[in-house]
Scaffold this motif. Structure first.
Motif, PDB file in Angstrom:
ATOM      1  N   VAL A  32       0.839  -1.195   0.000  1.00 32.77           N
ATOM      2  CA  VAL A  32       0.000   0.000   0.000  1.00 32.77           C
ATOM      3  C   VAL A  32       0.876   1.246   0.000  1.00 32.77           C
ATOM      4  O   VAL A  32       1.789   1.371   0.835  1.00 32.77           O
ATOM      5  CB  VAL A  32      -0.941   0.015   1.221  1.00 32.77           C
ATOM      6  N   ASP A  33       0.605   2.145  -0.962  1.00 32.04           N
ATOM      7  CA  ASP A  33       1.294   3.432  -0.980  1.00 32.04           C
ATOM      8  C   ASP A  33       0.610   4.353   0.022  1.00 32.04           C
ATOM      9  O   ASP A  33      -0.604   4.591  -0.046  1.00 32.04           O
ATOM     10  CB  ASP A  33       1.222   4.036  -2.391  1.00 32.04           C
ATOM     11  N   SER A  34       1.380   4.861   0.960  1.00 30.93           N
ATOM     12  CA  SER A  34       0.798   5.639   2.062  1.00 30.93           C
ATOM     13  C   SER A  34       0.130   6.927   1.572  1.00 30.93           C
ATOM     14  O   SER A  34      -0.932   7.319   2.072  1.00 30.93           O
ATOM     15  CB  SER A  34       1.876   5.973   3.096  1.00 30.93           C
ATOM     16  N   VAL A  35       0.734   7.590   0.581  1.00 30.74           N
ATOM     17  CA  VAL A  35       0.164   8.849   0.083  1.00 30.74           C
ATOM     18  C   VAL A  35      -1.169   8.592  -0.623  1.00 30.74           C
ATOM     19  O   VAL A  35      -2.178   9.252  -0.354  1.00 30.74           O
ATOM     20  CB  VAL A  35       1.154   9.549  -0.867  1.00 30.74           C
ATOM     21  N   LEU A  36      -1.181   7.607  -1.518  1.00 34.20           N
ATOM     22  CA  LEU A  36      -2.411   7.287  -2.235  1.00 34.20           C
ATOM     23  C   LEU A  36      -3.494   6.790  -1.284  1.00 34.20           C
ATOM     24  O   LEU A  36      -4.668   7.145  -1.428  1.00 34.20           O
ATOM     25  CB  LEU A  36      -2.144   6.224  -3.310  1.00 34.20           C
ATOM     26  N   PHE A  37      -3.102   5.983  -0.310  1.00 30.35           N
ATOM     27  CA  PHE A  37      -4.090   5.458   0.639  1.00 30.35           C
ATOM     28  C   PHE A  37      -4.664   6.578   1.513  1.00 30.35           C
ATOM     29  O   PHE A  37      -5.867   6.579   1.824  1.00 30.35           O
ATOM     30  CB  PHE A  37      -3.449   4.372   1.498  1.00 30.35           C
ATOM     31  N   ALA A  38      -3.813   7.528   1.898  1.00 31.35           N
ATOM     32  CA  ALA A  38      -4.297   8.655   2.700  1.00 31.35           C
ATOM     33  C   ALA A  38      -5.286   9.509   1.887  1.00 31.35           C
ATOM     34  O   ALA A  38      -6.314   9.958   2.412  1.00 31.35           O
ATOM     35  CB  ALA A  38      -3.119   9.503   3.179  1.00 31.35           C
ATOM     36  N   GLU A  39      -4.969   9.737   0.618  1.00 32.27           N
ATOM     37  CA  GLU A  39      -5.885  10.493  -0.231  1.00 32.27           C
ATOM     38  C   GLU A  39      -7.218   9.756  -0.402  1.00 32.27           C
ATOM     39  O   GLU A  39      -8.288  10.376  -0.358  1.00 32.27           O
ATOM     40  CB  GLU A  39      -5.246  10.748  -1.593  1.00 32.27           C
ATOM     41  N   PHE A  40      -7.158   8.428  -0.565  1.00 34.70           N
ATOM     42  CA  PHE A  40      -8.389   7.657  -0.709  1.00 34.70           C
ATOM     43  C   PHE A  40      -9.209   7.675   0.577  1.00 34.70           C
ATOM     44  O   PHE A  40     -10.441   7.815   0.547  1.00 34.70           O
ATOM     45  CB  PHE A  40      -8.062   6.218  -1.105  1.00 34.70           C
ATOM     46  N   GLN A  41      -8.547   7.540   1.707  1.00 35.89           N
ATOM     47  CA  GLN A  41      -9.262   7.588   2.979  1.00 35.89           C
ATOM     48  C   GLN A  41      -9.940   8.943   3.186  1.00 35.89           C
ATOM     49  O   GLN A  41     -11.086   9.014   3.637  1.00 35.89           O
ATOM     50  CB  GLN A  41      -8.296   7.305   4.134  1.00 35.89           C
ATOM     51  N   SER A  42      -9.229  10.021   2.847  1.00 35.15           N
ATOM     52  CA  SER A  42      -9.817  11.357   2.978  1.00 35.15           C
ATOM     53  C   SER A  42     -11.033  11.514   2.067  1.00 35.15           C
ATOM     54  O   SER A  42     -12.047  12.091   2.456  1.00 35.15           O
ATOM     55  CB  SER A  42      -8.766  12.422   2.639  1.00 35.15           C
ATOM     56  N   TRP A  43     -10.932  10.973   0.860  1.00 36.44           N
ATOM     57  CA  TRP A  43     -12.075  11.049  -0.063  1.00 36.44           C
ATOM     58  C   TRP A  43     -13.227  10.162   0.403  1.00 36.44           C
ATOM     59  O   TRP A  43     -14.393  10.517   0.270  1.00 36.44           O
ATOM     60  CB  TRP A  43     -11.611  10.625  -1.453  1.00 36.44           C
ATOM     61  N   LYS A  44     -12.898   8.981   0.983  1.00 40.11           N
ATOM     62  CA  LYS A  44     -13.922   8.036   1.422  1.00 40.11           C
ATOM     63  C   LYS A  44     -14.776   8.605   2.551  1.00 40.11           C
ATOM     64  O   LYS A  44     -15.955   8.254   2.686  1.00 40.11           O
ATOM     65  CB  LYS A  44     -13.244   6.741   1.880  1.00 40.11           C
ATOM     66  N   GLU A  45     -14.226   9.490   3.360  1.00 37.55           N
ATOM     67  CA  GLU A  45     -15.017  10.078   4.439  1.00 37.55           C
ATOM     68  C   GLU A  45     -16.171  10.918   3.905  1.00 37.55           C
ATOM     69  O   GLU A  45     -17.239  10.973   4.513  1.00 37.55           O
ATOM     70  CB  GLU A  45     -14.101  10.939   5.328  1.00 37.55           C
ATOM     71  N   SER A  46     -15.961  11.582   2.771  1.00 44.53           N
ATOM     72  CA  SER A  46     -17.020  12.378   2.143  1.00 44.53           C
ATOM     73  C   SER A  46     -16.932  12.189   0.633  1.00 44.53           C
ATOM     74  O   SER A  46     -16.381  13.029  -0.078  1.00 44.53           O
ATOM     75  CB  SER A  46     -16.879  13.861   2.522  1.00 44.53           C
TER      76      SER A  46
END
Length: 351
Positions: A189-203
Motif C-alpha cells: 500500500v502506498d501511504s500517500v495514495l491510501f491517505a488520499e483515498f481515505q480522505s475522499w472516502k469520508e465524504s
C-alpha cells in the motif's frame, strides 16, 4: 273748362265731407295700424322661429357628433373584445400544448428513470454477487481468469469428458514443457495514495478538485481518454463522467443510418476516435445526440476501463459497496491499472 271742373269737384267734395267720411278714414287708419302691427308680429315670429330652428340644428349636429363618437367607441370596444377573445383562446391552446408537451416529457423521463432503476438494481445485484464471491485475498477464479497462471487456465476451461485424454495431455505437457518458476504478484500500500483515498472516502464526491480524483484525472483518466480527435475526445470524456455514454456492437448485416458526417463518425473500417483504418466492431452514442461513432477494439478497451472506474466510484459514493477500506482501495488501484494498460495498447482479445 270741363277738365278743371272735374279736378275741382273732388276737392270741394272732400272739403265738404261730413261726419260719415271722418269715421271711414278713422277705420282706414285703424286697419293700416293693424296691418303694420301684424307685419311686425309676423317678422318677430319668423325671427324667433329662425332662432329656434338654428338652435335645433345646432343641437342636432351635437347629437350627431355624440352618436358618431359613441359608435366609434362601440366599434373600438367590439374590436378589443374580439382581440381579447382571440388572445384568450390562443393562450388557452398554448397552455394545453405546453401541458401536453410537459406530460409527454414527464412520461419519457419516468420511463427512462424506471429503466435506469432496473439497470441499477441489476448492477447492484451483480456487484453484491461479485463482492461476496470475490475479494483480493480470495479471488473468484471464474470471475477473474486473468489472475490464473497460463497452465491452470488451460485446464480449467471446458468440460473434462474423457479422463484418459485429459490425463494423456497432462502427461505430455509435463514431459514436453519445461518447469517454469511460479510467480506471485506482491502488493504494498502506498501511504500517500491510501491517505488520499481515505480522505475522499469520508465524504465521497465526484468533484475533480479533491486531491484523490485530481491525481487520477491527471495520471489515468485524462491520458486514457486522450485520443487523436481532440474535439470528440472531450465529448467522450464528458459523457463518461455524466454516465451518458452507450457502447453497442455493430450489426454485421447492414450499416445503420448515421446522422453525422462519415468523416466525424468513422465507419466499420475506420475508427472515429483515432482516425486510423481499423476494423470497428462497436460504436458509441453520446447522450441523446443520436450520432453513432464507430470505435476500434483498442479505443473501446480504453473507454470501458474508464467507465468501469467511474461506475465503481459512483457505487462507493452511493453507499452500495460495503467492504473494508483497504479492499476498496485495492479495487480502485486495479481499475487504475486497467486504464493504464488500455492506454498503453493492451486489451483482451474478442472472439
Amino acid at each position: 273748362m270741363p277738365s278743371k271742373g272735374s279736378k275741382e269737384e273732388p276737392e270741394t267734395g272732400c272739403q265738404d265731407a261730413g261726419p260719415g267720411d271722418e269715421s271711414q278714414s278713422a277705420e282706414q287708419c285703424n286697419v293700416s295700424r293693424l296691418r303694420s302691427s301684424s307685419v311686425e308680429i309676423r317678422e318677430k315670429g319668423s325671427e324667433f322661429l329662425k332662432e329656434e330652428l338654428h338652435k335645433a340644428q345646432k343641437e342636432l349636429k351635437l347629437k350627431d357628433k355624440e352618436c358618431e363618437r359613441l359608435s366609434k367607441v362601440r366599434e373600438q370596444l367590439e374590436q378589443e373584445l374580439e382581440e381579447l377573445t382571440a388572445s384568450l383562446f390562443e393562450e388557452a391552446h398554448k397552455m394545453v400544448r405546453e401541458a401536453n408537451t410537459k406530460q409527454a416529457a414527464a412520461e419519457k423521463q419516468l420511463k427512462e428513470a424506471r429503466g435506469k432503476i432496473d439497470m441499477l438494481q441489476a448492477e447492484v445485484t451483480a456487484l453484491k454477487t461479485l463482492v461476496i464471491t470475490s475479494t483480493p485475498s480470495s479471488p473468484n477464479w471464474e470471475l477473474h481468469p486473468q489472475l490464473q497462471s497460463p497452465s491452470k487456465a488451460v485446464f480449467r476451461k471446458g468440460h473434462a469428458r474423457n479422463k484418459s485424454t485429459s490425463s494423456a495431455m497432462i502427461t505430455a505437457a509435463s514431459h514436453n514443457a519445461a518447469p517454469e518458476p511460479v510467480s506471485r504478484e506482491c502488493k504494498e500500500v502506498d501511504s500517500v495514495l491510501f491517505a488520499e483515498f481515505q480522505s475522499w472516502k469520508e465524504s465521497p464526491t465526484l468533484d475533480k478538485s479533491c486531491s484523490f480524483l485530481d491525481r487520477i484525472y491527471r495520471e489515468d483518466v485524462g491520458p486514457c481518454l486522450d485520443f487523436s480527435k481532440q474535439e470528440l475526445s472531450e465529448l467522450v470524456r464528458a459523457a463518461v463522467e455524466q454516465n451518458t455514454l452507450t457502447i453497442e456492437p455493430v450489426a454485421s448485416q447492414a450499416l445503420s443510418v448515421m446522422k453525422g458526417s462519415a468523416e466525424d463518425c468513422g465507419g466499420p473500417k475506420k475508427c472515429a476516435l483515432s482516425g486510423l483504418p481499423r476494423t470497428c466492431k462497436h460504436r458509441i452514442t453520446l447522450g441523446d445526440s443520436g450520432n453513432y461513432y464507430y470505435i476500434s477494439p483498442s479505443c473501446r478497451a480504453r473507454i470501458t476501463a474508464a467507465c468501469n472506474f467511474f461506475t465503481y466510484i459512483r457505487y462507493i459514493q452511493q453507499g452500495l459497496v460495503r467492504q473494508d477500506v483497504e479492499l476498496m482501495f485495492w479495487e480502485v488501484m486495479r481499475l487504475r491499472r486497467e486504464m493504464s494498460l488500455a492506454k498503453l495498447g493492451f486489451y483482451p482479445n474478442e472472439i
